[in-house]
Design a protein around this motif. Structure first.
Motif, PDB file in Angstrom:
ATOM      1  N   ALA A   1      10.195  33.518 117.692  1.00 48.59           N
ATOM      2  CA  ALA A   1       9.581  33.855 116.403  1.00 48.59           C
ATOM      3  C   ALA A   1       9.196  32.597 115.638  1.00 48.59           C
ATOM      4  O   ALA A   1       8.110  32.522 115.042  1.00 48.59           O
ATOM      5  CB  ALA A   1      10.543  34.702 115.572  1.00 48.59           C
ATOM      6  N   VAL A   2      10.066  31.586 115.647  1.00 45.84           N
ATOM      7  CA  VAL A   2       9.767  30.332 114.948  1.00 45.84           C
ATOM      8  C   VAL A   2       8.565  29.636 115.580  1.00 45.84           C
ATOM      9  O   VAL A   2       7.652  29.178 114.879  1.00 45.84           O
ATOM     10  CB  VAL A   2      11.004  29.400 114.965  1.00 45.84           C
ATOM     11  CG1 VAL A   2      10.645  28.008 114.440  1.00 45.84           C
ATOM     12  CG2 VAL A   2      12.127  29.998 114.139  1.00 45.84           C
TER      13      VAL A   2
ATOM     14  N   TRP B   1       9.091  27.322  97.368  1.00 43.60           N
ATOM     15  CA  TRP B   1       8.588  27.045  98.698  1.00 43.60           C
ATOM     16  C   TRP B   1       7.362  27.847  99.093  1.00 43.60           C
ATOM     17  O   TRP B   1       6.595  27.429  99.957  1.00 43.60           O
ATOM     18  CB  TRP B   1       9.692  27.293  99.736  1.00 43.60           C
ATOM     19  CG  TRP B   1      10.784  26.280  99.721  1.00 43.60           C
ATOM     20  CD1 TRP B   1      10.806  25.113  99.007  1.00 43.60           C
ATOM     21  CD2 TRP B   1      12.014  26.319 100.448  1.00 43.60           C
ATOM     22  NE1 TRP B   1      11.967  24.430  99.231  1.00 43.60           N
ATOM     23  CE2 TRP B   1      12.729  25.145 100.122  1.00 43.60           C
ATOM     24  CE3 TRP B   1      12.578  27.232 101.329  1.00 43.60           C
ATOM     25  CZ2 TRP B   1      13.978  24.870 100.656  1.00 43.60           C
ATOM     26  CZ3 TRP B   1      13.824  26.950 101.867  1.00 43.60           C
ATOM     27  CH2 TRP B   1      14.519  25.787 101.533  1.00 43.60           C
ATOM     28  N   GLY B   2       7.163  29.004  98.523  1.00 44.56           N
ATOM     29  CA  GLY B   2       6.151  29.922  99.025  1.00 44.56           C
ATOM     30  C   GLY B   2       6.740  30.769 100.152  1.00 44.56           C
ATOM     31  O   GLY B   2       7.768  30.425 100.747  1.00 44.56           O
TER      32      GLY B   2
ATOM     33  N   ALA C   1      23.609  34.719 108.583  1.00 46.82           N
ATOM     34  CA  ALA C   1      23.496  35.532 107.366  1.00 46.82           C
ATOM     35  C   ALA C   1      22.538  34.903 106.369  1.00 46.82           C
ATOM     36  O   ALA C   1      21.701  35.582 105.763  1.00 46.82           O
ATOM     37  CB  ALA C   1      24.884  35.709 106.736  1.00 46.82           C
ATOM     38  N   VAL C   2      22.660  33.587 106.191  1.00 48.61           N
ATOM     39  CA  VAL C   2      21.791  32.892 105.242  1.00 48.61           C
ATOM     40  C   VAL C   2      20.340  32.910 105.724  1.00 48.61           C
ATOM     41  O   VAL C   2      19.419  33.259 104.972  1.00 48.61           O
ATOM     42  CB  VAL C   2      22.276  31.441 105.042  1.00 48.61           C
ATOM     43  CG1 VAL C   2      21.255  30.643 104.223  1.00 48.61           C
ATOM     44  CG2 VAL C   2      23.627  31.422 104.337  1.00 48.61           C
ATOM     45  N   GLY C   3      20.122  32.531 106.986  1.00 54.20           N
ATOM     46  CA  GLY C   3      18.748  32.415 107.488  1.00 54.20           C
ATOM     47  C   GLY C   3      18.031  33.734 107.584  1.00 54.20           C
ATOM     48  O   GLY C   3      16.912  33.893 107.066  1.00 54.20           O
TER      49      GLY C   3
ATOM     50  N   LEU D   1       9.764  30.564 107.560  1.00 51.75           N
ATOM     51  CA  LEU D   1       9.899  29.619 108.676  1.00 51.75           C
ATOM     52  C   LEU D   1      11.243  28.895 108.621  1.00 51.75           C
ATOM     53  O   LEU D   1      11.940  28.763 109.639  1.00 51.75           O
ATOM     54  CB  LEU D   1       8.751  28.618 108.641  1.00 51.75           C
ATOM     55  CG  LEU D   1       8.522  27.790 109.911  1.00 51.75           C
ATOM     56  CD1 LEU D   1       8.213  28.703 111.093  1.00 51.75           C
ATOM     57  CD2 LEU D   1       7.384  26.794 109.686  1.00 51.75           C
ATOM     58  N   ILE D   2      11.628  28.432 107.439  1.00 52.17           N
ATOM     59  CA  ILE D   2      12.909  27.727 107.306  1.00 52.17           C
ATOM     60  C   ILE D   2      14.074  28.684 107.536  1.00 52.17           C
ATOM     61  O   ILE D   2      15.058  28.353 108.207  1.00 52.17           O
ATOM     62  CB  ILE D   2      13.011  27.056 105.927  1.00 52.17           C
ATOM     63  CG1 ILE D   2      11.991  25.918 105.818  1.00 52.17           C
ATOM     64  CG2 ILE D   2      14.422  26.534 105.674  1.00 52.17           C
ATOM     65  CD1 ILE D   2      11.971  25.231 104.460  1.00 52.17           C
ATOM     66  N   GLY D   3      13.973  29.895 106.992  1.00 53.66           N
ATOM     67  CA  GLY D   3      15.044  30.865 107.169  1.00 53.66           C
ATOM     68  C   GLY D   3      15.279  31.220 108.626  1.00 53.66           C
ATOM     69  O   GLY D   3      16.421  31.245 109.100  1.00 53.66           O
ATOM     70  N   LEU D   4      14.193  31.471 109.345  1.00 54.94           N
ATOM     71  CA  LEU D   4      14.337  31.787 110.769  1.00 54.94           C
ATOM     72  C   LEU D   4      14.857  30.583 111.559  1.00 54.94           C
ATOM     73  O   LEU D   4      15.621  30.742 112.514  1.00 54.94           O
ATOM     74  CB  LEU D   4      12.999  32.255 111.340  1.00 54.94           C
ATOM     75  CG  LEU D   4      12.533  33.643 110.903  1.00 54.94           C
ATOM     76  CD1 LEU D   4      11.171  33.970 111.500  1.00 54.94           C
ATOM     77  CD2 LEU D   4      13.549  34.706 111.312  1.00 54.94           C
TER      78      LEU D   4
END
Length: 465
Positions: free
Chosen positions: A142-143, A13-14, A66-68, A20-23
Motif C-alpha cells: 500500500a505504501v 500535513w494534508g 494502532a497509531v499508524g 502515507l506516514i501513517g501507513l
C-alpha cells in the motif's frame, strides 16, 4: 487515533502525507510484530513469562500499528473522496462519489472477514509469523502503491487549524454580546479578496443568527488593523462553519445512540446462538452479516445504475438504518422469547441457530444504510477545514455507541438484580430475560429514530458561494 490523525491532516500535513506516514508507521509496527513472532530470541518459551526485551519489541509493534493504522484510516476515506469533483452540475461525479462510500464499506468489511477467517487460520494452523508477515506485506504494498502513483492524485494542502477558526468566532461573539445583528446579511463581514483559493466560502443561513454578531462590523473593527482583528471580527464563512458544526453534532449523537442497537449483533445475538442447537460457532454468524452487507451494497449500486433512478440521499439512508435497526432487535426479542419458552419446556428440543439469520440479515441492511449514509453525509456537510475529521466522526460514533451499550448493560443488570432477584443477565441465560433487554433497546432505538427524523427535517444544508 482517527481523530488525532484527522486534526493533523486538516491542520498541518494534508491528507495524502498523513495517510502515507501513517501507513509507513504501521509497516514498521507490523514488521516488529512479525519479527517478535518469528525469531526464537524474541519469542517467550512455552509456559514461561516473556522477558522485558521481548515485551518491549512486541508491544512497541502493537502500539505502532494502532497509531499508524488508526491515524490514517479515517483520513484515507476523505482523501479518496476528494478525488471526485464536488461540482453540483456534474451528476456523474456526484454519483461516483456516492458509490465510492458504499464500495468502501463493502470492501472494508470483506477485508475484515478475510482477516478474521483466512488469516486467523494461517496464524493458528501454520505460523503466527507467516500471518503477521502477510499483513506487513500488504501494508508495504500500500505504501509503495501510494508513493508511485502520487502524481495522479488531487492533493489539497491543509487549510489551517479548525479549532482556531471556531475559537475566533466564539471570542469575537463574546466581545459583541450586546450588538444587534443587521437585518441585511450582506452587511456582514466577508473577505472579497480571498488569499487562500482552496478554502471555499459559504453562504449565509438564518439558523443560529445570534452568532452573526461575530461578523458584524463596528467602528472599532474599522480602526483595528493589527493582529487582534481576527479575534474581534470574523467572516461569514467562519461563522457558517461553526453553525454547520452545531447542526451536525445532534445528528452525530443520534448515530452514536444507533450503535447501541447495532452492537447487539456482536454481543447479545451471539449469546443467543450459544444456547441454540448448532454445529457451527455462534460467533461465526457475524460473518453472515458481513457478507449480506457487501451483497446489499452491490445490489443497491446495481439497481441504481440499471434503473437510472435517483439515489437515496445520505439522510434518507441514515433514516433507513435507524428504522431497520429497531426491526432487527425486535425480531431478536421475539426469537429470544420463543427460545426461553422452549428452554423452560424440558422435553422440547432446542431451537436451531438458523432462527437468528433473519435478525442478522436485517441488521446487515441497517449497518450498510447507516454507515454509508453517515460517511457521505458528514463528508459533504462538514466545513472544508474539517473534511478529515468528518470521517473520524463515524469511528467516534461506533466507539461511543459501544461505550453507552456497555454502561446500559451494567445499569440494567444492577437494577434488575437488586434485592436478591435473578435479574435479566444471570450466569445462566435461560434463567434471565434477555428478551426484556431487547425490548428496552428497541424502545431506545425508536425514540432515537424519532429524534433523528425531527433533526433531519429541520436540517439546513450548507451552501457554497
Amino acid at each position: 487515533m482517527p481523530v488525532l490523525g484527522a486534526v493533523v491532516a486538516d491542520s498541518y500535513w494534508g491528507k495524502y502525507k498523513t495517510v502515507l506516514i501513517g501507513l509507513s508507521v504501521s509497516v514498521v509496527g507490523l514488521a516488529m510484530v512479525t519479527t517478535s513472532a518469528t525469531l526464537p530470541s524474541l519469542r517467550p518459551p512455552q509456559f514461561a513469562p516473556a522477558t522485558i526485551g521481548q515485551e518491549v519489541v512486541f508491544f512497541s509493534g502493537i502500539y505502532l500499528c494502532a497509531v499508524g493504522i488508526g491515524a490514517s484510516k479515517a483520513v484515507f476515506i476523505s482523501f479518496a473522496a476528494e478525488q471526485f469533483d464536488d461540482d453540483a452540475q456534474n451528476v456523474l461525479e456526484r454519483e461516483a462519489k456516492a458509490s465510492y462510500f458504499s464500495l468502501y464499506y463493502a470492501v472494508a468489511n470483506m477485508a475484515m472477514l478475510t482477516a478474521g477467517t483466512l488469516l486467523v487460520w494461517v496464524e493458528d494452523k501454520v505460523s503466527w509469523g507467516l500471518g503477521y508477515g502477510v499483513c506487513a506485506s500488504f501494508a508495504a504494498v500500500a505504501v509503495v502503491a501510494l508513493t508511485t502513483t502520487a502524481p495522479m492524485y488531487r492533493v489539497r494542502p491543509p487549510v489551517g487549524s479548525p479549532s482556531k477558526g471556531l475559537l475566533q468566532v466564539l471570542v469575537a461573539f463574546s466581545h459583541k454580546l450586546n450588538l444587534t445583528v443587521p437585518d441585511d446579511a450582506t452587511e456582514l463581514y466577508e473577505e472579497d479578496d480571498v488569499q487562500n483559493p482552496v478554502r471555499e466560502r459559504l453562504q449565509h443561513t438564518d439558523q443560529f443568527r445570534f452568532l452573526d454578531k461575530a461578523a458584524t462590523v463596528t467602528d472599532e473593527d474599522d480602526k483595528d488593523q493589527d493582529g487582534n482583528r481576527p479575534w474581534r471580527l470574523c467572516t461569514v464563512t467562519q461563522v457558517e462553519e461553526l453553525k454547520t458544526l452545531l447542526r451536525l453534532i445532534p445528528i452525530w449523537l443520534t448515530a452514536a445512540v444507533y450503535f447501541i442497537a447495532n452492537t447487539q449483533a456482536q454481543t447479545t445475538f451471539v449469546q443467543q446462538g450459544t444456547k441454540m442447537d448448532s454445529q457451527i460457532p455462534a460467533a461465526s454468524l457475524t460473518s453472515v452479516q458481513t457478507v449480506c452487507g457487501a451483497a446489499c451494497v452491490m445490489a443497491y449500486n446495481r439497481a441504481v445504475a440499471m434503473s437510472a433512478s435517483r439515489r437515496l440521499r445520505p439522510l434518507q439512508l441514515m433514516g433507513l438504518g435507524h428504522a431497520t435497526a429497531a426491526v432487527s432487535v425486535a425480531m431478536a426479542a421475539c426469537t429470544e422469547a420463543r427460545r426461553l419458552r422452549v428452554a423452560w419446556d424440558r422435553g422440547a428440543p432446542p431451537m436451531g441457530i438458523a432462527w437468528l439469520l433473519p435478525q442478522y440479515i436485517v441488521m446487515a441492511v441497517s449497518d450498510v444504510a447507516l454507515s454509508v449514509g453517515q460517511l457521505e453525509f458528514f463528508y459533504d456537510e462538514s466545513p472544508e477545514m474539517m473534511r478529515g475529521a468528518s470521517t473520524a466522526f463515524y469511528f467516534m460514533s461506533i466507539s461511543l455507541g459501544n461505550l453507552i451499550n456497555s454502561q446500559l448493560v451494567t445499569l440494567v443488570a444492577s437494577v434488575t438484580a437488586a434485592g436478591g432477584r435473578t435479574g435479566w443477565f444471570p450466569p445462566q441465560l435461560d434463567d434471565g430475560h434477555l428478551d426484556y433487554y431487547f425490548v428496552l433497546v428497541v424502545a431506545v432505538t425508536v425514540v432515537n429514530f424519532a429524534v433523528f427524523v425531527a433533526l433531519a427535517k429541520k436540517y439546513t444544508p450548507r451552501r457554497v458561494r
